[in-house]
Design an enzyme around this catalytic site. Structure first.
Site, short mmCIF file in Angstrom:
data_model
loop_
_atom_site.label_atom_id
_atom_site.label_comp_id
_atom_site.label_asym_id
_atom_site.label_seq_id
_atom_site.Cartn_x
_atom_site.Cartn_y
_atom_site.Cartn_z
N CYS A 83 2.69 -51.71 -17.20
CA CYS A 83 1.84 -51.51 -18.38
C CYS A 83 2.65 -51.12 -19.61
CB CYS A 83 0.79 -50.44 -18.09
SG CYS A 83 -0.16 -50.81 -16.61
N HIS A 333 -7.19 -53.27 -22.01
CA HIS A 333 -5.81 -53.12 -21.52
C HIS A 333 -5.30 -54.44 -20.93
CE1 HIS A 333 -2.23 -51.53 -19.85
NE2 HIS A 333 -2.70 -51.01 -18.73
#
Ligand SMILES: CC(C)(COP(=O)(O)OP(=O)(O)OC[C@H]1O[C@@H](n2cnc3c(N)ncnc32)[C@H](O)[C@@H]1OP(=O)(O)O)[C@@H](O)C(=O)NCCC(=O)NCCS
Length: 385
Positions: A83, A333
């Site tokens: 991420c 996200h």
């Protein structure tokens, strides 16, 4: 090190998309080039942040992106740090320009996962952690962040209602962001009554699986002077740290050492303290992650951040707005895009283009991007010239 400027940034809408990660990356990059006021031919090299290309049977996106921009000769490599891929790609580009190796670089983050079912997506995501010891025994990211939430609750008395206040605030901010994935107002009660994902975290404590892309362009001072370009935003500090890739090996699960180290590096370089920040975009993949981030960045004392959220001190009109974009929780996200997308929000805020979510007189903004449970962290600080 040479002075480096953020000269353009743009992103696609986040959410479920019918486009490929490749197409999304092209859209964001073209838009960023336009608002930087440069020609594609000015770009000397690029990094693409992308974590799950293989889920679309497409790795090595860089040359495809460069070809679509009409600059196939420009080198482009993929950076993958789970991420934190976007923040890491930005850091590597910054190092290249600050050192004088290149004058202009493009950083594009992109991801497409909405074609995967929940189990497959969760499994792919778990590959970014310690898969052999954690992921394959069932500890995927919701479970690992739930363990961190429990540790924080045990240590500091943090409550589920306080975690819910983070989600409510970020959904409120996301209501003012037309590119956000979840544009939906929610209450603390909605969060508490949403289905449990990994106790104590519920559906509304989690960020969604999103598709999307974001792009940023950075340039050296010499390039700006040579081309008579207006210097709007300078990069004041860049911090990058690793941390243990596993959660089970840590002594303290209520804090991320990589955030502490990366923020110290960035703040030290910028020569400022967190008190000088006008706002921050932090990595709130789960509500507990935003609490831990604010404490590790030094914005609040350990155990105090959740109280500050409840008191409205981190709202857009509060003393230190956190995640005015809506954050990962509401804006979404798309893993590879996230760290670059945070920089797009800083660009919009510092150029006064954030509409109803504009932070009043924003001058200095910080981005904080985390990979997995803190195995990677990148922190950047930007200042309006
Ligand atoms: C929480 C989670 C398991 C839900 O996934 P899911 O069960 O596949 O959810 P679905 O896509 O089927 O959506 C079901 C509903 O919940 C909503 N929803 C999904 N995720 C949501 C979220 N995180 N917050 C709020 N609503 C959400 C959807 O919009 C949908 O609503 P609708 O029926 O009104 O359209 C998944 O979003 C998740 O794992 N998130 C965390 C991702 C992650 O770990 N990222 C890396 C962090 S390090």
């Amino acid at each position: 090190m040479n002075k480096v400027f953020l000269i353009g940034a743009a992103g696609t809408a986040y959410g479920k998309s019918n486009l490929t990660a490749r197409d999304l990356s092209m859209l964001a990059s073209k838009h960023a080039i336009e608002n930087a006021g440069i020609k594609p031919q000015d770009i000397q090299a690029s990094f693409v942040a992308n974590a799950f290309g293989m889920a679309e049977k497409q790795g090595h996106l860089g040359p495809l992106l460069m070809s679509s921009l009409g600059i196939p000769h420009a080198p482009s490599s993929t950076i993958e740090a789970a991420c934190c891929s976007g923040g890491s790609a930005f850091r590597e580009a910054y190092v290249n320009v600050a050192s004088g190796f290149y004058d202009v670089m493009l950083i594009t983050g992109t991801e497409k996962v909405s074609h995967l079912d929940t189990l497959t997506a969760t499994t792919y995501f778990a590959y970014g952690g310690d898969y052999l010891f954690e992921g394959c025994s069932g500890a995927s990211f919701p479970g690992l962040y739930a363990a961190m939430a429990r540790a924080h609750m045990h240590e500091y008395g943090t409550t589920e209602e306080e975690l819910a206040a983070v989600a409510v605030k970020n959904h409120n901010n996301g209501m003012f962001n037309e590119k956000a994935h979840l544009q939906k107002k929610i209450t603390v009660d909605d969060v508490l009554k949403s289905p449990v994902v990994a106790d104590p975290l519920k559906l509304f404590d989690a960020c969604p699986f999103s598709d999307g892309a974001a792009a940023a362009i950075i340039a050296s001072e010499e390039f700006m002077n040579r081309n008579g370009l207006e210097k709007k935003i300078s990069i004041k500090g860049s911090g990058r740290s690793g941390g243990s890739g596993s959660l089970h090996t840590r002594e303290d699960m209520s804090s991320l050492e990589s955030t502490i180290r990366a923020s110290r590096e960035a703040l030290g370089q910028a020569g400022i303290s967190v008190k000088d920040l006008d706002f921050a975009e932090v990595h709130d993949c789960f509500t507990i992650a935003e609490i831990i981030a604010m404490e590790d960045l030094g914005i609040f004392e350990k155990g105090q951040a959740s109280k500050a959220v409840v008191e409205g001190r981190t709202a857009i009109n509060g003393e230190i707005p956190i995640n005015p974009s809506g954050g990962l929780k509401s804006k979404g996200h798309p893993v590879g895009a996230t760290g670059v997308g945070q920089i797009v929000e800083v660009f919009d805020q510092l150029t006064g283009n954030s509409g109803k979510r504009q932070v009043n007189d924003a001058r200095i903004g910080l981005t904080h991007n985390v990979g997995a449970t803190g195995g990677s962290c990148a922190v950047h600080i930007f200042e309006r010239e």
